[in-house]
Write an enzyme that holds these catalytic residues in place. Structure first.
Site, PDB file in Angstrom:
ATOM      1  N   LYS A   1       0.833  -1.210   0.000  1.00 23.35           N
ATOM      2  CA  LYS A   1       0.000   0.000   0.000  1.00 23.35           C
ATOM      3  C   LYS A   1       0.866   1.259   0.000  1.00 23.35           C
ATOM      4  O   LYS A   1       0.636   2.183  -0.784  1.00 23.35           O
ATOM      5  CB  LYS A   1      -0.930  -0.032   1.226  1.00 23.35           C
ATOM      6  CG  LYS A   1      -1.865   1.155   1.346  1.00 23.35           C
ATOM      7  CD  LYS A   1      -3.115   0.789   2.117  1.00 23.35           C
ATOM      8  CE  LYS A   1      -2.920   0.749   3.621  1.00 23.35           C
ATOM      9  NZ  LYS A   1      -2.725   2.077   4.234  1.00 23.35           N
TER      10      LYS A   1
ATOM     11  N   ARG B   1       2.863   5.944  -3.282  1.00 17.41           N
ATOM     12  CA  ARG B   1       3.993   6.801  -3.670  1.00 17.41           C
ATOM     13  C   ARG B   1       4.253   6.723  -5.169  1.00 17.41           C
ATOM     14  O   ARG B   1       4.503   7.753  -5.818  1.00 17.41           O
ATOM     15  CB  ARG B   1       5.244   6.394  -2.877  1.00 17.41           C
ATOM     16  CG  ARG B   1       5.161   6.868  -1.411  1.00 17.41           C
ATOM     17  CD  ARG B   1       6.132   6.092  -0.543  1.00 17.41           C
ATOM     18  NE  ARG B   1       6.222   6.613   0.820  1.00 17.41           N
ATOM     19  CZ  ARG B   1       5.347   6.370   1.798  1.00 17.41           C
ATOM     20  NH1 ARG B   1       4.275   5.651   1.566  1.00 17.41           N
ATOM     21  NH2 ARG B   1       5.540   6.874   3.012  1.00 17.41           N
TER      22      ARG B   1
ATOM     23  N   GLY C   1      -5.108   7.825   5.572  1.00 18.49           N
ATOM     24  CA  GLY C   1      -4.173   8.757   6.206  1.00 18.49           C
ATOM     25  C   GLY C   1      -2.970   9.039   5.328  1.00 18.49           C
ATOM     26  O   GLY C   1      -2.481  10.167   5.258  1.00 18.49           O
TER      27      GLY C   1
ATOM     28  N   ARG D   1      -8.614  11.909  12.958  1.00 21.53           N
ATOM     29  CA  ARG D   1      -7.165  11.688  13.085  1.00 21.53           C
ATOM     30  C   ARG D   1      -6.395  13.005  13.008  1.00 21.53           C
ATOM     31  O   ARG D   1      -6.815  13.940  12.330  1.00 21.53           O
ATOM     32  CB  ARG D   1      -6.703  10.699  12.007  1.00 21.53           C
ATOM     33  CG  ARG D   1      -7.371   9.350  12.199  1.00 21.53           C
ATOM     34  CD  ARG D   1      -6.968   8.356  11.144  1.00 21.53           C
ATOM     35  NE  ARG D   1      -5.577   7.973  11.259  1.00 21.53           N
ATOM     36  CZ  ARG D   1      -4.952   7.193  10.383  1.00 21.53           C
ATOM     37  NH1 ARG D   1      -5.607   6.726   9.326  1.00 21.53           N
ATOM     38  NH2 ARG D   1      -3.689   6.886  10.549  1.00 21.53           N
TER      39      ARG D   1
ATOM     40  N   SER E   1       6.782   9.130  12.229  1.00 14.17           N
ATOM     41  CA  SER E   1       5.781   8.947  11.176  1.00 14.17           C
ATOM     42  C   SER E   1       6.388   9.157   9.796  1.00 14.17           C
ATOM     43  O   SER E   1       6.835  10.254   9.459  1.00 14.17           O
ATOM     44  CB  SER E   1       4.625   9.931  11.387  1.00 14.17           C
ATOM     45  OG  SER E   1       3.833   9.979  10.220  1.00 14.17           O
TER      46      SER E   1
ATOM     47  N   GLN F   1       4.657   9.192   7.219  1.00 14.39           N
ATOM     48  CA  GLN F   1       3.727  10.073   6.495  1.00 14.39           C
ATOM     49  C   GLN F   1       4.156  11.524   6.664  1.00 14.39           C
ATOM     50  O   GLN F   1       4.130  12.304   5.703  1.00 14.39           O
ATOM     51  CB  GLN F   1       2.305   9.866   7.008  1.00 14.39           C
ATOM     52  CG  GLN F   1       1.783   8.466   6.701  1.00 14.39           C
ATOM     53  CD  GLN F   1       0.400   8.209   7.235  1.00 14.39           C
ATOM     54  OE1 GLN F   1      -0.164   9.050   7.938  1.00 14.39           O
ATOM     55  NE2 GLN F   1      -0.160   7.053   6.922  1.00 14.39           N
TER      56      GLN F   1
ATOM     57  N   ASP G   1       1.910  -1.216  12.052  1.00 13.92           N
ATOM     58  CA  ASP G   1       0.626  -1.697  11.517  1.00 13.92           C
ATOM     59  C   ASP G   1       0.371  -3.168  11.850  1.00 13.92           C
ATOM     60  O   ASP G   1      -0.753  -3.653  11.695  1.00 13.92           O
ATOM     61  CB  ASP G   1       0.565  -1.517   9.999  1.00 13.92           C
ATOM     62  CG  ASP G   1       0.515  -0.046   9.600  1.00 13.92           C
ATOM     63  OD1 ASP G   1       0.147   0.799  10.437  1.00 13.92           O
ATOM     64  OD2 ASP G   1       0.849   0.256   8.434  1.00 13.92           O
TER      65      ASP G   1
ATOM     66  N   ARG H   1      -7.587  -3.349   9.672  1.00 13.66           N
ATOM     67  CA  ARG H   1      -6.593  -4.234  10.293  1.00 13.66           C
ATOM     68  C   ARG H   1      -7.173  -4.981  11.493  1.00 13.66           C
ATOM     69  O   ARG H   1      -6.739  -6.088  11.814  1.00 13.66           O
ATOM     70  CB  ARG H   1      -5.329  -3.459  10.667  1.00 13.66           C
ATOM     71  CG  ARG H   1      -4.667  -2.831   9.443  1.00 13.66           C
ATOM     72  CD  ARG H   1      -3.172  -2.676   9.554  1.00 13.66           C
ATOM     73  NE  ARG H   1      -2.681  -1.906   8.425  1.00 13.66           N
ATOM     74  CZ  ARG H   1      -2.424  -2.411   7.199  1.00 13.66           C
ATOM     75  NH1 ARG H   1      -2.607  -3.682   6.960  1.00 13.66           N
ATOM     76  NH2 ARG H   1      -1.997  -1.626   6.224  1.00 13.66           N
TER      77      ARG H   1
HETATM   78  C1  S3P Z   1       2.526   4.759   6.192  1.00 15.12           C
HETATM   79  C2  S3P Z   1       3.097   5.069   7.382  1.00 15.12           C
HETATM   80  C3  S3P Z   1       2.569   4.620   8.680  1.00 15.12           C
HETATM   81  C4  S3P Z   1       1.615   3.453   8.534  1.00 15.12           C
HETATM   82  C5  S3P Z   1       0.633   3.660   7.426  1.00 15.12           C
HETATM   83  C6  S3P Z   1       1.357   3.857   6.105  1.00 15.12           C
HETATM   84  C7  S3P Z   1       3.118   5.293   4.958  1.00 15.12           C
HETATM   85  O1  S3P Z   1       1.853   5.677   9.269  1.00 15.12           O
HETATM   86  O2  S3P Z   1       0.922   3.234   9.747  1.00 15.12           O
HETATM   87  O3  S3P Z   1      -0.220   2.542   7.313  1.00 15.12           O
HETATM   88  O4  S3P Z   1       2.801   4.797   3.864  1.00 15.12           O
HETATM   89  O5  S3P Z   1       3.923   6.226   5.053  1.00 15.12           O
HETATM   90  P1  S3P Z   1       2.619   6.799  10.132  1.00 15.12           P
HETATM   91  O6  S3P Z   1       3.579   7.421   9.227  1.00 15.12           O
HETATM   92  O7  S3P Z   1       1.574   7.760  10.575  1.00 15.12           O
HETATM   93  O8  S3P Z   1       3.221   6.042  11.277  1.00 15.12           O
END
Ligand code: S3P
Length: 427
Positions: free
Chosen positions: A21, A26, A94, A122, A166, A168, A313, A388
């Site tokens: 995913k 990306r 997210g 969130r 994170s 993200q 995760d 999940r």
């Molecule tokens: C992800 C980063 C993680 C993960 C999410 C996917 C990503 O989140 O939990 O399922 O693709 O960068 P966080 O960056 O908030 O920890």
């Protein structure tokens, strides 16, 4: 609503899990930022990735499904991206929200971002705050969606250190800086998943990594690329744990991405005594492996510290494994679980304890007393609309006495729409 399958003779067979995913999101985003035609092979086809695709289309990219599991992205280059004429609905995702907020801000676009009820709870201040420090302008509902990105001009030099572990947030800042043409430095002391910095060079972007700091030099344009997406270790996690805890089982999961920043689950399960064979194969830009697991007597361990971002995760599955281990397992330093699709400290303990598990929630994790036979006392369990949790409970059903009905099986479409097909193929 779904009655969950059970097994009499254990789990056997080979599973090919869908594309990763994080990598799928990306590859599509970078394709939209490049000027020309990018091809993405074996991407994940799920609701979260569909959110990214529909938003990228609203920004001007042309995205088409070709034969042979190839998605074609005709990107406009960052300067060709346009202000969307509709609100950008990120659904439950997210990753789409945070990375695209970075991209939109850096590209100097104006957009309003919305999401479903879970996503709207969130925290988005974790991207709003660092992006504001470098010149981003936002209005939001106290750090939550709906979020409007105003047209912004970012600093020509960006230097940020992550305050939360994170990927993200890291990727949002990197994409903002890249889109704005800024000289961008992001320091990640947590060593979160590194797919962004790993994939950008494929798109012709120079990335220098020194220690914990990622440097993207100023004024770079992305070139189109071909990206092959490995199987998602977060999806493989269900089968890896299922094979270990279900009596008389042996499963092989093929072509799983085993990027070192993602494999904390394998390390922990091996520490717990899990019989796991990792057959490393080619590197397709990301390392991949076939993983074979056999029924094992697991024992309790302590999980915490630096390893947490590499298995965040997968923690619901580690908790399930711990319920079937001898002794006590402690999981700590994982308060991030509270801000996932649900508060996973709460939802994991609530649902597993319905099945007679002994799981105590703590401020930043769990204490699990293992060795308890799971029993369906109340036949209904709920994933609380969190994919999940729903999949973890479906694996729990394999080691539970009695029949379980999962009230919300639909949520698996967020990351793994073919989950139940795969499950029915091995029981
Ligand atoms: C992800 C980063 C993680 C993960 C999410 C996917 C990503 O989140 O939990 O399922 O693709 O960068 P966080 O960056 O908030 O920890």
């Amino acid at each position: 609503m779904k009655q969950l399958p059970t097994t009499e003779n254990g789990l056997h067979g080979t599973i090919v899990v869908p594309g990763d995913k994080s990598i799928s999101h990306r590859a599509l985003m970078f394709g939209a930022m490049a000027n020309g035609t990018t091809k993405v092979l074996r991407r994940l086809d799920s609701a979260d990735v569909s959110s990214t695709i529909s938003v990228l289309r609203s920004l001007g990219a042309k995205i088409t499904e070709l034969d042979n599991d190839i998605t074609e992205v005709i990107g406009t280059g960052v300067s060709g991206l346009k202000d969307p004429t509709v609100d950008l609905d990120m659904g439950n995702s997210g990753t789409s929200t945070r990375l695209l907020t970075g991209l939109i801000t850096g590209a100097g676009l104006q957009a309003t971002i919305t999401g479903d009820s879970s996503l709207s709870k969130r925290p988005m201040d974790r991207v709003i705050d660092p992006l504001s420090e470098i010149g981003g302008k936002f209005t939001s509902d106290h750090g939550h969606l709906p979020l409007t990105v105003q047209k912004s001009t970012l600093s020509s030099t960006i230097k940020q250190t992550l305050h939360v572990g994170s990927a993200q947030v890291k990727s949002a800042i990197l994409l903002a800086g890249l889109a704005a043409g800024s000289d961008t430095f992001v320091t990640d002391p947590f060593h979160t998943r590194n797919h962004t910095e790993q994939m950008l060079p494929k798109f012709g972007v120079k990335v220098d990594i020194k220690g914990d700091t990622i440097h993207i030099p100023a004024n770079q344009n992305l070139q189109p690329a071909e990206v092959e997406v490995p199987g998602d270790i977060s999806s493989a996690a269900y089968w890896i744990v299922a094979g270990l805890i279900t009596p008389n089982s042996e499963l092989t999961i093929k072509n799983v991405g085993v990027n070192p920043t993602r494999i904390g689950l394998l390390t922990v399960l091996q520490q717990m005594g899990g019989d796991i064979t990792i057959n490393q194969k080619d590197d397709i830009g990301e390392p991949i492996a076939d993983i074979t697991v056999k029924t094992s007597q697991l024992h309790g361990v302590v999980v915490g510290g630096d390893i947490i971002p590499s298995l965040i995760d997968e923690i619901p599955m580690i908790v399930l494994a711990a319920t079937q281990a001898t002794g006590t397992t402690v999981i700590k330093d994982a308060a991030e679980l509270k801000v996932k699709e649900t508060d996973r400290i709460e939802t994991v303990q609530e649902e597993l304890n319905k099945l007679n598990a002994d799981v105590t929630p703590t401020e930043d994790g769990f204490i699990i007393k293992g060795g308890k036979q799971l029993v369906a006392q109340d036949t209904h369990v709920s994933g609380h609309a969190d994919h999940r949790i729903a999949m973890m409970l479906s694996i729990a059903a394999l080691v539970t006495n009695g029949t379980i009905i999962l009230d919300d099986d639909e949520s698996v479409k967020i990351s793994y729409p073919t989950f139940f097909n795969n499950l029915e193929g091995i029981v």
